[in-house]
Design an enzyme around this catalytic site. Structure first.
Site, PDB file in Angstrom:
ATOM      1  CE  LYS A  58      -3.785  -2.319   0.152  1.00 31.91           C
ATOM      2  NZ  LYS A  58      -4.448  -2.535  -1.106  1.00 31.91           N
ATOM      3  CB  CYS A  59       0.287   4.615  -1.442  1.00 33.87           C
ATOM      4  SG  CYS A  59       0.754   4.513  -3.173  1.00 33.87           S
ATOM      5  N   PRO A  60       2.300   4.636   1.182  1.00 34.36           N
ATOM      6  CG  PRO A  60       3.784   5.926   2.509  1.00 34.36           C
ATOM      7  CD  PRO A  60       2.536   5.046   2.579  1.00 34.36           C
TER       8      PRO A  60
ATOM      9  CG  ASP B 235      -2.543   1.481  -2.930  1.00 33.80           C
ATOM     10  OD1 ASP B 235      -3.716   1.806  -3.210  1.00 33.80           O
ATOM     11  OD2 ASP B 235      -1.951   1.900  -1.924  1.00 33.80           O
TER      12      ASP B 235
ATOM     13  CG  ASP C  95       0.056   8.499  -4.198  1.00 34.31           C
ATOM     14  OD1 ASP C  95      -0.671   9.506  -4.333  1.00 34.31           O
ATOM     15  OD2 ASP C  95      -0.053   7.717  -3.230  1.00 34.31           O
TER      16      ASP C  95
END
Length: 94
Positions: free
Chosen positions: A29-31, A56, A62
């Site tokens: 998952k981000c970040p 994600d 992003d």
């Protein structure tokens, strides 16, 4: 992007560049995919390409935003087969 004049004459679009480094961030998952890219982009020479594989949905915005912020070149995002995620291509600018 293929210039309009090339498309008009039936020329095929240029193939995607071959990445010098592939970062496997599927399932992260981000970040985390951004952190992985930031930590490893220095492993390739200026002008070379890094591919980030991620699933994600936040990476779709992003990674281009990070590239703009860090003056790197976001080249493209390509969907992986079977809705498995995306392959993001980034060219190292400095």
């Amino acid at each position: 992007m293929t210039p309009p004049s090339a498309r008009a004459h039936g020329a095929a679009p240029a193939p995607a560049p071959i990445p010098a480094l592939t970062i496997h961030a599927l399932g992260r998952k981000c970040p985390i995919p951004i952190i992985m890219l930031a930590e490893r982009i220095g492993e390739v020479r200026i002008g070379q390409f890094v591919e980030v594989l991620a699933d994600d949905p936040a990476t779709k915005t992003d990674i281009p935003a990070w590239c703009q912020l860090k003056s790197q070149e976001f080249v493209q995002a390509t969907a992986l087969p079977q809705e498995y995620g995306w392959a993001f291509l980034v060219r190292r600018s400095y």
